[in-house]
Every structure is written in C-alpha cells, then in structure tokens.
Write an enzyme that holds these catalytic residues in place. Structure first.
Site, PDB file in Angstrom:
ATOM      1  N   GLY A  17       0.814  -1.203   0.000  1.00  0.00           N
ATOM      2  CA  GLY A  17       0.000   0.000   0.000  1.00  0.00           C
ATOM      3  C   GLY A  17       0.846   1.250   0.000  1.00  0.00           C
ATOM      4  O   GLY A  17       2.077   1.190  -0.001  1.00  0.00           O
TER       5      GLY A  17
ATOM      6  N   GLU B 214       0.069   1.108  -6.559  1.00  0.00           N
ATOM      7  CA  GLU B 214       0.845   0.585  -5.443  1.00  0.00           C
ATOM      8  C   GLU B 214       1.092  -0.914  -5.587  1.00  0.00           C
ATOM      9  O   GLU B 214       2.167  -1.406  -5.240  1.00  0.00           O
ATOM     10  CB  GLU B 214       0.122   0.875  -4.122  1.00  0.00           C
ATOM     11  CG  GLU B 214       0.240   2.305  -3.647  1.00  0.00           C
ATOM     12  CD  GLU B 214       1.643   2.680  -3.231  1.00  0.00           C
ATOM     13  OE1 GLU B 214       2.449   1.771  -2.926  1.00  0.00           O
ATOM     14  OE2 GLU B 214       1.955   3.883  -3.209  1.00  0.00           O
TER      15      GLU B 214
ATOM     16  N   GLU C 119       5.041  -2.009  -5.623  1.00  0.00           N
ATOM     17  CA  GLU C 119       5.567  -2.787  -4.500  1.00  0.00           C
ATOM     18  C   GLU C 119       5.745  -4.265  -4.804  1.00  0.00           C
ATOM     19  O   GLU C 119       6.506  -4.946  -4.119  1.00  0.00           O
ATOM     20  CB  GLU C 119       4.667  -2.614  -3.272  1.00  0.00           C
ATOM     21  CG  GLU C 119       4.674  -1.200  -2.721  1.00  0.00           C
ATOM     22  CD  GLU C 119       4.298  -1.155  -1.259  1.00  0.00           C
ATOM     23  OE1 GLU C 119       4.355  -2.204  -0.595  1.00  0.00           O
ATOM     24  OE2 GLU C 119       3.956  -0.067  -0.774  1.00  0.00           O
TER      25      GLU C 119
ATOM     26  N   PRO D 221      -7.540   7.232  14.830  1.00  0.00           N
ATOM     27  CA  PRO D 221      -6.475   8.240  14.882  1.00  0.00           C
ATOM     28  C   PRO D 221      -5.118   7.689  15.305  1.00  0.00           C
ATOM     29  O   PRO D 221      -4.078   8.297  15.032  1.00  0.00           O
ATOM     30  CB  PRO D 221      -6.998   9.258  15.911  1.00  0.00           C
ATOM     31  CG  PRO D 221      -8.471   9.053  15.943  1.00  0.00           C
ATOM     32  CD  PRO D 221      -8.687   7.586  15.680  1.00  0.00           C
TER      33      PRO D 221
ATOM     34  N   GLU E 138      11.237  -6.685   0.217  1.00  0.00           N
ATOM     35  CA  GLU E 138      10.875  -8.019  -0.244  1.00  0.00           C
ATOM     36  C   GLU E 138       9.364  -8.106  -0.386  1.00  0.00           C
ATOM     37  O   GLU E 138       8.614  -7.413   0.301  1.00  0.00           O
ATOM     38  CB  GLU E 138      11.352  -9.093   0.745  1.00  0.00           C
ATOM     39  CG  GLU E 138      12.863  -9.164   0.929  1.00  0.00           C
ATOM     40  CD  GLU E 138      13.589  -9.701  -0.286  1.00  0.00           C
ATOM     41  OE1 GLU E 138      12.922 -10.348  -1.134  1.00  0.00           O
ATOM     42  OE2 GLU E 138      14.796  -9.489  -0.390  1.00  0.00           O
TER      43      GLU E 138
END
Length: 238
Positions: A44, A60, A64, A83, A114
């Site tokens: 992400g 993403e 990744e 939060p 990785e």
C-alpha cells in the site's frame, strides 16, 4: 475532544489472496522505511495528485510487487480511520480486496525490500503485521469467505478450465472446512449460470476422467451455498 480540522493523509492498502500449494495465501511486503522498518505489512501507499483510490491501489500493487492489477478481481473492502493507527500522524486508509488464481511469485519494487506469499493461517496465528494490518487482513478474509456463499467469486481462484474437485478445494481452503464431494457437486452444478460444461475431460492415473468447466455468466450464486457458521472463523487453509 479536540476541536478544529484534522490534517489527514490518505492511503490505500491491499489484501491480495491467491491459492498456492493448496493453501490460502496473502501477499506481504517487508517495509523498507520507518515506521516498522523490516516488519511485514500489506502492500500500500499514499494517494497521489488526481488519482482515484482504485488507481492508487493498482499503482501501489505494481510498484511494490510488480503484479498487474488488471489480472485480479479488485473491490473496495472498507475505510480505517482510527487516529492511532499510524504513528506518523492522522492517516486514513481505504483497503482493497484483490483475488486471483495461482498468482506468480512477486518481485519487490522500489517501495519494499521483499514481497512474498504467506499462508493466511500462519500470519493470523503469529499476529506480526505492521500498523493495523492484522485487523484489515481478518476483515478481508471474512469478506472473501462471505462472498463465496452468494456470488460466483470462487471461480476467480481457478485457472480455466477446471474440475469440480478443484473448485471444491477452493471452498475448503478459504472456509477452512472439509466439504462432502457429492453434496458440493450437486449444489454447484445446479446453480443457475454458475458453471458452463466444456464437454471435455481431464484424465488421471486413478478414477474416471473428470469433467471440465468454465465460469458461467451469472454474478450471483442462486441458490446461495451457505457455510456452517460454527466453522467460519478463525482458520484459513489447511
């Protein structure tokens, strides 16, 4: 409670499931940056510029893991806004659920050291994911399990053409329970528009040749194929 507007950053996270080695597996990355550097996490990152959330999720995924989002079933899971979920500040993330058949071994991109597949059961038992990704993973697992009951999503995990036995194994792996072969065959082959017979067979060294099927056109499974509630959590795979 504090007053005023919160300064919020937006991110996306991906729960990516596939069935490999007869186990339900999830794609994880080793974080290359702080916080939680060196710890495993879901793929992400931050929303950029004029991107939509889905565009950010697809980007993403590629950056990744080098996996192409066009190969996957992709749907929004939910938004997480605690939060305290990110030590860097107020970060709200929208998680996506991605599903695919026997996806390849990923290659880590620029944002991760990785990337690898891990059995969902092991990840849940160990509880070692960064941020609140363990919660997101459990939510993704329950969404996938529920969708098997009333949609045709199980066929996404099968490379076409497939046998009834291969499809049954998808259900068993994701639900974490054994299913009666005869009952399964009867219910799934009678579901309207769920499966399309190819007229072909796959031979094996033992038993009769197995009929081959492809995905039907029906998005919903009618009637639904309901799992036993007492067996729905928390196991995944065998």
């Amino acid at each position: 409670m504090g007053r005023g507007r919160a300064v919020v950053s937006l991110t996306v996270d991906l729960v990516i499931f596939t069935v490999r080695a007869e186990q339900l597996q999830v794609l994880l990355v080793e974080r290359g940056n702080e916080p939680f550097r060196g710890q495993l996490a879901l793929p992400g990152g931050y929303l950029r510029g004029a991107e939509t959330l889905e565009e950010a999720a697809v980007r993403e995924l590629w950056e990744e893991t080098q996996l192409d989002g066009a190969r996957l079933h992709l749907e929004q899971l939910r938004t997480y806004s605690d939060p305290r979920r990110d030590p860097r500040g107020r970060v709200v993330t929208t998680a996506y659920l991605a599903l695919g058949a026997d996806l390849p071994t990923p290659s880590a991109g620029t944002d991760a050291k990785e990337a690898s597949w891990m059995p969902v059961r092991d990840v849940l038992e160990e509880g070692f994911l960064a941020f609140d990704h363990g919660v997101i993973l459990r939510d993704g697992l329950e969404r996938a399990r529920a969708k098997l009951e009333y949609t045709s999503i199980a066929t996404v995990f099968c490379s076409e053409p497939f046998t009834i036995g291969e499809l049954r194994r998808v259900y068993e792996v994701i639900w974490g329970i054994p299913l009666d072969p005869s009952n399964f065959r009867r219910k799934l082959t009678r579901a309207e528009g769920f499966l399309e017979p190819t007229g072909k067979f796959r031979t094996s060294t033992v038993g009769r040749p197995a009929a081959l099927y492809s995905r039907g056109s029906a998005p919903l499974l009618m009637p639904p194929f309901l799992r036993a509630q007492e067996n729905s959590l928390p196991s995944a795979g065998t």
